[in-house]
Design a protein around this motif. Sequence first.
Motif, PDB file in Angstrom:
ATOM      1  N   LEU A  61      17.493   6.743 -41.046  1.00  0.00           N
ATOM      2  CA  LEU A  61      16.919   7.742 -39.537  1.00  0.00           C
ATOM      3  C   LEU A  61      16.441   6.730 -38.336  1.00  0.00           C
ATOM      4  O   LEU A  61      15.179   6.870 -39.100  1.00  0.00           O
ATOM      5  N   ASP A  62      16.960   7.432 -37.087  1.00  0.00           N
ATOM      6  CA  ASP A  62      16.640   6.855 -35.862  1.00  0.00           C
ATOM      7  C   ASP A  62      15.330   8.329 -35.883  1.00  0.00           C
ATOM      8  O   ASP A  62      16.005   9.765 -36.300  1.00  0.00           O
ATOM      9  N   PRO A  63      14.534   8.469 -34.951  1.00  0.00           N
ATOM     10  CA  PRO A  63      13.437   9.438 -34.829  1.00  0.00           C
ATOM     11  C   PRO A  63      14.033  11.151 -33.942  1.00  0.00           C
ATOM     12  O   PRO A  63      13.943  11.642 -34.784  1.00  0.00           O
ATOM     13  N   SER A  64      15.714  10.632 -33.326  1.00  0.00           N
ATOM     14  CA  SER A  64      16.105  11.876 -33.126  1.00  0.00           C
ATOM     15  C   SER A  64      16.949  12.360 -34.334  1.00  0.00           C
ATOM     16  O   SER A  64      18.112  13.329 -34.745  1.00  0.00           O
ATOM     17  N   GLY A  65      16.857  11.783 -35.812  1.00  0.00           N
ATOM     18  CA  GLY A  65      17.441  12.094 -36.866  1.00  0.00           C
ATOM     19  C   GLY A  65      19.046  12.227 -37.406  1.00  0.00           C
ATOM     20  O   GLY A  65      19.465  12.008 -37.933  1.00  0.00           O
ATOM     21  N   PHE A  66      19.538  10.915 -36.890  1.00  0.00           N
ATOM     22  CA  PHE A  66      20.716  10.034 -36.910  1.00  0.00           C
ATOM     23  C   PHE A  66      20.620   9.301 -37.900  1.00  0.00           C
ATOM     24  O   PHE A  66      19.715   8.013 -37.665  1.00  0.00           O
ATOM     25  N   TYR A  67      21.624   8.760 -38.371  1.00  0.00           N
ATOM     26  CA  TYR A  67      21.710   7.450 -39.153  1.00  0.00           C
ATOM     27  C   TYR A  67      21.545   5.968 -38.131  1.00  0.00           C
ATOM     28  O   TYR A  67      23.229   6.178 -37.615  1.00  0.00           O
ATOM     29  N   VAL A  68      21.349   5.027 -38.497  1.00  0.00           N
ATOM     30  CA  VAL A  68      21.021   3.739 -37.679  1.00  0.00           C
ATOM     31  C   VAL A  68      21.970   3.132 -38.448  1.00  0.00           C
ATOM     32  O   VAL A  68      21.997   2.757 -38.742  1.00  0.00           O
ATOM     33  N   THR A  69      23.585   2.948 -37.823  1.00  0.00           N
ATOM     34  CA  THR A  69      24.625   2.099 -38.384  1.00  0.00           C
ATOM     35  C   THR A  69      24.588   0.964 -37.530  1.00  0.00           C
ATOM     36  O   THR A  69      24.616   1.387 -35.746  1.00  0.00           O
ATOM     37  N   GLY A  70      25.711   0.195 -37.292  1.00  0.00           N
ATOM     38  CA  GLY A  70      26.030  -0.501 -36.587  1.00  0.00           C
ATOM     39  C   GLY A  70      27.104  -0.016 -35.546  1.00  0.00           C
ATOM     40  O   GLY A  70      27.071  -0.107 -34.115  1.00  0.00           O
ATOM     41  N   GLU A  71      27.949   1.077 -35.679  1.00  0.00           N
ATOM     42  CA  GLU A  71      28.537   1.372 -34.993  1.00  0.00           C
ATOM     43  C   GLU A  71      28.529   2.372 -34.068  1.00  0.00           C
ATOM     44  O   GLU A  71      28.582   2.646 -32.917  1.00  0.00           O
ATOM     45  N   HIS A  72      27.024   2.822 -34.984  1.00  0.00           N
ATOM     46  CA  HIS A  72      26.052   3.672 -34.277  1.00  0.00           C
ATOM     47  C   HIS A  72      25.841   2.618 -32.868  1.00  0.00           C
ATOM     48  O   HIS A  72      25.796   3.248 -31.578  1.00  0.00           O
ATOM     49  N   HIS A  73      25.042   1.961 -33.181  1.00  0.00           N
ATOM     50  CA  HIS A  73      24.647   0.997 -32.060  1.00  0.00           C
ATOM     51  C   HIS A  73      25.904   0.676 -31.039  1.00  0.00           C
ATOM     52  O   HIS A  73      25.754   0.645 -29.454  1.00  0.00           O
ATOM     53  N   THR A  74      27.110   0.273 -31.395  1.00  0.00           N
ATOM     54  CA  THR A  74      28.271  -0.219 -30.457  1.00  0.00           C
ATOM     55  C   THR A  74      28.730   0.670 -29.729  1.00  0.00           C
ATOM     56  O   THR A  74      28.536   0.564 -28.202  1.00  0.00           O
ATOM     57  N   GLU A  75      28.581   2.023 -30.375  1.00  0.00           N
ATOM     58  CA  GLU A  75      29.173   3.338 -29.352  1.00  0.00           C
ATOM     59  C   GLU A  75      27.694   3.697 -28.385  1.00  0.00           C
ATOM     60  O   GLU A  75      28.471   3.628 -27.078  1.00  0.00           O
ATOM     61  N   ASN A  76      26.981   3.976 -28.512  1.00  0.00           N
ATOM     62  CA  ASN A  76      25.969   3.582 -28.240  1.00  0.00           C
ATOM     63  C   ASN A  76      26.048   2.445 -26.956  1.00  0.00           C
ATOM     64  O   ASN A  76      25.437   2.470 -25.032  1.00  0.00           O
ATOM     65  N   GLY A  77      25.700   1.574 -27.166  1.00  0.00           N
ATOM     66  CA  GLY A  77      25.866   0.182 -26.371  1.00  0.00           C
ATOM     67  C   GLY A  77      27.193   0.770 -24.767  1.00  0.00           C
ATOM     68  O   GLY A  77      26.668   0.019 -23.669  1.00  0.00           O
ATOM     69  N   THR A  78      28.383   0.258 -25.289  1.00  0.00           N
ATOM     70  CA  THR A  78      29.370   0.567 -24.630  1.00  0.00           C
ATOM     71  C   THR A  78      29.234   1.530 -23.632  1.00  0.00           C
ATOM     72  O   THR A  78      29.715   1.460 -22.475  1.00  0.00           O
ATOM     73  N   LEU A  79      28.405   3.209 -23.600  1.00  0.00           N
ATOM     74  CA  LEU A  79      28.667   4.823 -23.596  1.00  0.00           C
ATOM     75  C   LEU A  79      27.371   3.892 -22.469  1.00  0.00           C
ATOM     76  O   LEU A  79      27.417   4.329 -21.133  1.00  0.00           O
ATOM     77  N   LEU A  80      26.239   3.216 -23.199  1.00  0.00           N
ATOM     78  CA  LEU A  80      24.389   3.081 -21.806  1.00  0.00           C
ATOM     79  C   LEU A  80      25.545   1.983 -20.706  1.00  0.00           C
ATOM     80  O   LEU A  80      24.996   2.016 -19.566  1.00  0.00           O
ATOM     81  N   GLY A  81      26.297   1.064 -21.009  1.00  0.00           N
ATOM     82  CA  GLY A  81      26.361   0.286 -19.996  1.00  0.00           C
ATOM     83  C   GLY A  81      27.460   0.763 -18.825  1.00  0.00           C
ATOM     84  O   GLY A  81      27.700   0.418 -17.461  1.00  0.00           O
ATOM     85  N   PHE A  82      28.350   0.901 -19.472  1.00  0.00           N
ATOM     86  CA  PHE A  82      29.505   2.067 -18.769  1.00  0.00           C
ATOM     87  C   PHE A  82      28.877   3.168 -17.676  1.00  0.00           C
ATOM     88  O   PHE A  82      28.835   3.619 -16.588  1.00  0.00           O
ATOM     89  N   TRP A  83      27.646   3.443 -18.141  1.00  0.00           N
ATOM     90  CA  TRP A  83      26.101   4.664 -17.564  1.00  0.00           C
ATOM     91  C   TRP A  83      26.218   3.600 -16.222  1.00  0.00           C
ATOM     92  O   TRP A  83      26.401   4.240 -15.426  1.00  0.00           O
ATOM     93  N   LEU A  84      25.574   2.786 -16.779  1.00  0.00           N
ATOM     94  CA  LEU A  84      25.083   1.333 -15.672  1.00  0.00           C
ATOM     95  C   LEU A  84      26.153   1.714 -14.862  1.00  0.00           C
ATOM     96  O   LEU A  84      25.612   1.260 -13.449  1.00  0.00           O
ATOM     97  N   TYR A  85      27.071   1.136 -14.456  1.00  0.00           N
ATOM     98  CA  TYR A  85      28.175   0.087 -13.959  1.00  0.00           C
ATOM     99  C   TYR A  85      28.274   2.445 -13.645  1.00  0.00           C
ATOM    100  O   TYR A  85      28.565   1.537 -11.571  1.00  0.00           O
ATOM    101  N   LEU A  86      28.053   3.024 -13.908  1.00  0.00           N
ATOM    102  CA  LEU A  86      28.990   4.696 -12.751  1.00  0.00           C
ATOM    103  C   LEU A  86      27.659   4.650 -11.670  1.00  0.00           C
ATOM    104  O   LEU A  86      27.949   5.104 -10.720  1.00  0.00           O
ATOM    105  N   MET A  87      26.096   4.954 -12.069  1.00  0.00           N
ATOM    106  CA  MET A  87      24.704   4.394 -10.952  1.00  0.00           C
ATOM    107  C   MET A  87      25.063   3.472  -9.562  1.00  0.00           C
ATOM    108  O   MET A  87      25.359   3.333  -8.967  1.00  0.00           O
ATOM    109  N   SER A  88      25.828   2.245 -10.612  1.00  0.00           N
ATOM    110  CA  SER A  88      25.907   1.323  -9.110  1.00  0.00           C
ATOM    111  C   SER A  88      26.889   1.496  -8.742  1.00  0.00           C
ATOM    112  O   SER A  88      27.106   1.011  -7.042  1.00  0.00           O
ATOM    113  N   ASP A  89      28.011   2.019  -8.912  1.00  0.00           N
ATOM    114  CA  ASP A  89      29.361   2.338  -7.914  1.00  0.00           C
ATOM    115  C   ASP A  89      28.354   3.731  -6.896  1.00  0.00           C
ATOM    116  O   ASP A  89      28.783   3.642  -6.116  1.00  0.00           O
ATOM    117  N   CYS A  90      27.960   4.290  -7.802  1.00  0.00           N
ATOM    118  CA  CYS A  90      26.794   5.684  -7.014  1.00  0.00           C
ATOM    119  C   CYS A  90      26.663   4.978  -5.596  1.00  0.00           C
ATOM    120  O   CYS A  90      26.540   5.795  -5.181  1.00  0.00           O
TER     121      CYS A  90
END
Length: 206
Positions: free
Chosen positions: A9-38
């Motif tokens: 479990l991570d500190p927020s109470g969610f199970y840490v899995t490879g898929e969890h990290h992949t999804e978070n990484g994709t969304l984080l990367g895309f948010w960074l792109y949107l901020m650069s576009d801003c």
Amino acid sequence: MSTHHAPTLDPSGFYVTGEHHTENGTLLGFWLYLMSDCLIFAVLFATYGVLNGSYAGGPDQKMLFDLPLIAVNTAALLLSSITYGFAMLEAHRGRKGAVIAWLVITALFGATFVGIELTEFHHMIGEGAGPWRSAFLSSFFALVATHGLHVSFGILWMIVLMVQTSKSGLTEQMTRRLSCLSLFWHFLDIIWIGVFTFVYLMGVLK
């Protein structure tokens, strides 16, 4: 004998899995792109704010802007955001055909927006009001055309996702890709509301 490691479990109470990290990484990367576009659009808005009164003896906003036509264009883009929302609702329900249908409608609204914008540019350039005419027009074309290029890229991206969805279905990965495009498309709506208000509406009314 192989050992099985239970998910932690991570500190927020969610199970840490490879898929969890992949999804978070994709969304984080895309948010960074949107901020650069801003940042890019912030610079373009600031440039227009400084130069929008530099006409060099040429036409101004009241002479060039067709506000009713721009209102129609704005409505087309806002409606495309609503139809994309319907596509995401159907994606979460697992209805592949409905998702593709709503994406087609969204792409058509987007194409209408780009078509009207190109018509506006063609008319302005035909009247001798191209980006080379004045600092005002240079900053106007830079801002509005950059947004139009983003919309065109979004339509192309949408077509690619329609083809992929048709072939592979609504997998978790595909739904994540649709979610990223949803963020991008709604972001373009927000930017256009700023363009419509700051460039067109205030330009005609000042």
